[in-house]
Design an enzyme around this catalytic site. Structure first.
Site, PDB file in Angstrom:
ATOM      1  N   SER A  87      19.137  -3.081 -17.066  1.00 38.99           N
ATOM      2  CA  SER A  87      19.002  -3.826 -15.803  1.00 38.99           C
ATOM      3  C   SER A  87      18.842  -2.901 -14.604  1.00 38.99           C
ATOM      4  CB  SER A  87      20.238  -4.699 -15.598  1.00 38.99           C
ATOM      5  OG  SER A  87      21.309  -3.874 -15.172  1.00 38.99           O
ATOM      6  N   CYS A  88      18.539  -3.499 -13.474  1.00 42.31           N
ATOM      7  CA  CYS A  88      18.355  -2.731 -12.236  1.00 42.31           C
ATOM      8  C   CYS A  88      19.615  -1.955 -11.861  1.00 42.31           C
ATOM      9  CB  CYS A  88      17.950  -3.670 -11.102  1.00 42.31           C
ATOM     10  SG  CYS A  88      19.006  -5.125 -10.950  1.00 42.31           S
ATOM     11  N   ASN A  89      20.786  -2.604 -11.935  1.00 36.42           N
ATOM     12  CA  ASN A  89      22.028  -1.910 -11.575  1.00 36.42           C
ATOM     13  C   ASN A  89      22.333  -0.792 -12.557  1.00 36.42           C
ATOM     14  OD1 ASN A  89      23.168  -3.081  -9.167  1.00 36.42           O
ATOM     15  ND2 ASN A  89      23.320  -4.987 -10.311  1.00 36.42           N
TER      16      ASN A  89
ATOM     17  N   HIS B 149      20.842  -4.218  -3.940  1.00 32.41           N
ATOM     18  CA  HIS B 149      22.251  -4.068  -4.320  1.00 32.41           C
ATOM     19  C   HIS B 149      22.774  -2.783  -3.668  1.00 32.41           C
ATOM     20  CE1 HIS B 149      21.635  -6.983  -7.566  1.00 32.41           C
ATOM     21  NE2 HIS B 149      20.744  -6.207  -8.147  1.00 32.41           N
TER      22      HIS B 149
END
Ligand code: NAD
Length: 338
Positions: free
Chosen positions: A140-142, A220
């Site tokens: 994922s992006c995080n 984020h």
């Protein structure tokens, strides 16, 4: 050498960006993208010159809407070497069987579990683990954001443990359904899944995460506290970040005080869709005390995983054995500084 034929299933936030990035590569060819319903995004795919493939049962609906399609999703699967599956989380399972039946390779995204593929991918941390694989998953992006900084730190100093609080954007900018639009929402199931997701690539890393959803759509933000295996200095850590691939140092002294200015910087850079592929670290927000390191980083959730998908294609299709060389090639094509 013939170009690798790529299909993109799901032309949403991630899929449309992966498709655009594939068209920039000289060793890949975009065969087409899929859309389930006629919409402005389907028209946009056609306008960009992409082949459009749709579910067999919806072909008539596209014809009724005046949108010319190139075939069905099954037709696309049969015409490619690799599918990049960018459908919403947990939809991948249904397609995995189709990709396998057609004998094509497939990349899934971070909304799917590691168990779906058994291999997860990050360009810097484990490029070679997907070498020649039939299935892989770009995390994922995080998780990508955390790996971009924690992996180089671990290589240089050895991390004893990491503790991260993730301030999550509530929704993507084009999403008017999700929230909260006013309020902060803690993830009460602790620790959150982000730590285990990092461990799908760095299983030895002692990491725990918490998360809070915030009323913003831009990016984020992570607050990171790391116990390093040795004492060091702020300057030495900044040197590691300066040399870390796809990490960009910014300073509040230059006026980049919030994620809003980071996105403004991406617009100034003239990036496609105003994307910021790099992980942003505030250099004046990095501090070392003894062996404890503190820093902030920001993640553009819509785009940081896009260059990773391109490198993952290269690793799985055996286009480039050296991960650093693949990253450099991808960076050149997408205007990401080396
Ligand atoms: P999205 O909702 O923006 O796009 C998904 C697309 O898939 C849409 O075009 C939708 O119409 C299409 N779709 C839905 N069901 C389908 C089906 N059965 N067959 C074919 N197409 C179908 O989602 P997204 O944000 O692009 O997320 C895609 C994946 O990427 C997810 O696994 C997500 O967790 C992951 N991801 C998302 C982000 C983010 O912040 N948006 C960041 C990193 C990874």
């Amino acid at each position: 050498m013939a170009k690798i034929r790529v299909g993109v299933n799901g032309f949403g936030t991630i899929g449309k960006r992966v498709a655009a990035a594939v068209t920039l590569q000289d060793d890949m060819e975009l065969v087409g993208v899929t859309k389930t319903r006629p919409s402005f995004e389907a028209q946009s795919a056609i306008a960009r010159g992409y082949g459009l493939y749709v579910p067999a049962e919806n072909v008539q609906a596209f014809a009724d809407a005046g949108i010319k399609v190139s075939g069905t999703i099954d037709d696309l699967i049969k015409s490619v070497d690799i599918m990049v599956d960018c459908t919403p989380g947990n939809v991948g399972e249904e397609y995995k069987a189709k990709y396998q039946a057609a004998g094509v390779k497939a990349i899934f995204q971070g909304g799917e579990d590691h168990a779906l593929t058994g291999i997860s991918f990050n360009s810097t941390a484990n490029y070679s683990e997907s070498w020649g694989a039939q299935l892989s998953r770009v995390v994922s992006c995080n998780t990508t954001g955390l790996l971009r900084t924690l992996n180089p730190l671990d290589k240089k100093f050895k991390i004893n443990n990491a503790f991260v609080t993730i301030v999550r954007r509530a929704a993507d900018p084009g999403d008017s359904k999700n929230g909260p639009i006013n309020g902060l929402e803690p993830s009460v199931k602790l620790p959150t899944h982000h730590g285990p997701d990092v461990q799908s690539i760095m299983p030895w890393l002692n990491i725990n995460t918490m998360a809070v959803k915030a009323s913003t759509t831009l990016m984020h933000l992570h607050t990171v506290v790391v116990q390093l295996g040795c004492e060091t200095t702020t300057e030495e850590v900044l040197e590691v970040f300066k040399n870390a691939p796809r990490v960009r140092l910014v300073s509040s002294k230059d006026g980049i005080k919030t994620t809003a200015q980071v996105m403004e910087l991406a617009r100034e850079l003239g990036r496609d869709r105003s994307d910021m592929y790099e992980i942003i670290v505030w250099k004046d927000g990095v501090k070392v005390v003894g062996n404890t390191l503190y820093y902030y980083q920001a993640v553009h959730q819509e785009s940081d995983v896009i260059p990773e998908n391109i490198d993952c294609i290269r690793s799985m299709c055996k286009l480039e054995q050296d991960g650093a060389a693949s990253q450099a090639k991808t960076n050149r094509s997408m205007g990401i500084p080396q």
